[in-house]
Design a protein around this motif. Sequence first.
Motif, short mmCIF file in Angstrom:
data_model
loop_
_atom_site.label_atom_id
_atom_site.label_comp_id
_atom_site.label_asym_id
_atom_site.label_seq_id
_atom_site.Cartn_x
_atom_site.Cartn_y
_atom_site.Cartn_z
N GLN A 47 0.91 -1.18 -0.18
CA GLN A 47 0.03 0.03 0.08
C GLN A 47 0.81 1.43 -0.02
O GLN A 47 0.52 2.26 -0.46
CB GLN A 47 -0.83 -0.09 1.13
N GLN A 48 1.89 1.12 0.55
CA GLN A 48 2.90 2.21 0.82
C GLN A 48 3.76 2.53 -0.31
O GLN A 48 4.29 3.57 -0.40
CB GLN A 48 3.71 2.16 2.04
N ILE A 49 3.96 1.63 -1.15
CA ILE A 49 4.89 1.65 -2.27
C ILE A 49 4.50 1.20 -3.84
O ILE A 49 4.82 1.89 -4.58
CB ILE A 49 6.34 1.01 -2.20
N GLU A 50 3.49 0.66 -3.83
CA GLU A 50 2.97 0.18 -5.07
C GLU A 50 2.21 1.19 -6.09
O GLU A 50 2.51 1.25 -7.13
CB GLU A 50 2.08 -1.09 -5.06
N GLY A 51 1.34 1.92 -5.53
CA GLY A 51 0.52 2.92 -6.24
C GLY A 51 -0.86 2.14 -6.66
O GLY A 51 -0.79 1.06 -7.09
N ASN A 52 -1.79 2.84 -6.67
CA ASN A 52 -3.01 2.42 -7.24
C ASN A 52 -3.52 1.24 -6.90
O ASN A 52 -3.69 0.18 -7.62
CB ASN A 52 -3.01 2.63 -8.79
#
Length: 421
Positions: A25-30
Motif C-alpha cells: 500500500q505504501q509503495i506500489e501505487g493505485n
Amino acid sequence: MIDLHEYPITEFPDDFLMGVASAGQQIEGNNCSWHDDPKYYGTQNYTGVPWVPAGKAMDSYHRYEEDIALAKEMHLDAFRLSVEWSRIEQEPGVFSEKEIMHYVHLLKRLKEEGMKTIVTLHHVSHPVWFHDLGAFNKMENLTYFLRYVETIVPRIMEYTDYFLVLNELNIPFEYSIEERINMLQFHAYAYRLIKKFTDIPTSSTISYSFKEPFRGRFDRADSVLAEYVDWIENEFFFHAVRTGEIIMPYHDVIYCPELKDSMDFWAVNTYIRQLIDSRKAFPIGSVYNATHFKAMDTPIYTEEIEPEIMLKMLMRLNDKPVFITENGISCKSDKRRMEYIASMLVAIKQGMDLGANVIGYLHWSLLDNWEWGSYAPIFGLAYCDENLDRHLKKSGAFYGAIAKNKKITSEIIHKFYDAKE
C-alpha cells in the motif's frame, strides 16, 4: 550524544539476515484498498498533517526491478514485502490470476537474486468490500480472510521463506480492543491453515514500544500505569500466544486453543520507547530533555528513541527466535539515520551475546514512501525524485557496507559517517 567512534567492532554471524521492509500500500501505487476509497480519507491520519491518498505512490508495482536492484546494490540478503489482498480479490470470491502471478513473479525475482523473502499477507490495507463488512470488528468475517489465505499461500509458498499473517495487530490508534482480540484469533486460524500447506516459519508482527515510567520505577502511579499500558499493547499479545488466553481489561477472557504456540518466532516492529506520565490525561508523549535521540523531524511520534530498547526487548522475548521485522527513523539528517542504524545493531548484537536468538534485522524502509496519509515522514535508505527514479542515500550505502561485511568497523564509519553530508 552518540559517538559511533566509541563503538567496538561489532560482528554478526554469517547467517544473520540484513534486509529491508516494505508494504504494498505504501509503495506500489493505485492499490485498490479501502485506504484509496474517498469515503475513508482522513480516518487513519495520525501524522498531524492533512490526509493525502497514496495515489501512484512510488510506482513499485511497475518498478519493482529497480527496488530489487537497490537491495542488491546494498548487498542485502532479505526483503520483506506484502501481498496486497485488495489487488487479488477486488470483488468477494473473485480472484485475479493476473495479480496473483504478479506477486509470484516478484517473489521469484527476489529468490533469483539470492534474497530471503518475508511475506506479509495483511499489512493494514484490505479490500473495500471487506472493510464495508466490518473487517476485523466481526469474527464472522474470518471466513473471508481464510478464503484469501487458502488461495494465495499455495501459489507463493515456493518462493517464500517466512510468512507474516498480520502486521501490528496490537496498536491502539489503529485497532480497538475488540479488533485486537479478534485479530489474534484471525491469526491463529490462518496459522493453522498455512501449516496444512507448508512448514515455512510463520508469525504475525507486534508493534513493540517499550513502556517506561516517566518519573522512574519508584513512582508508584507512573509504574502501575506503565504496566497497564504495556499489558493492553504488548503483554496481552505475548501471553495469548504462550497460553491461548486472550486477557484484556473489562472483557471476559477468550480461550483460543488454536492460538497457543501459533507463532514460530517473534516478529517485532520496534522504533520507540514511550514514557508513561500518570499526571496527564493522555499519558503517552512526555519526553526527557536529555536523551540519545529526540523526537523525529516529522510529527508522527512525540516519543523518544533509545538504542537500549532493542536489548531490553530481546531479553524479554528469549523463549523464541526473534526477527526484527521493522526498525527505522524518520529524519531529514542522513547522518542521524546512520547513528540510529549503528546504535540499534550494536544493541542487537549485545542482546545476542547475552543469549538472544535473533534471525535478522529489516530496516524500515527501502524508500521514502507514503506513510498512511502523508508523504512527509522520511524513513528511506533511498529517495525518489520527481520522476520516481531511485537514488541511494549515504545511509543506504552505510547500511549496505555493514550488510556486505556483516560487521560495523571503524573503516565503514570513517568512509560514510565522517564524510560531509
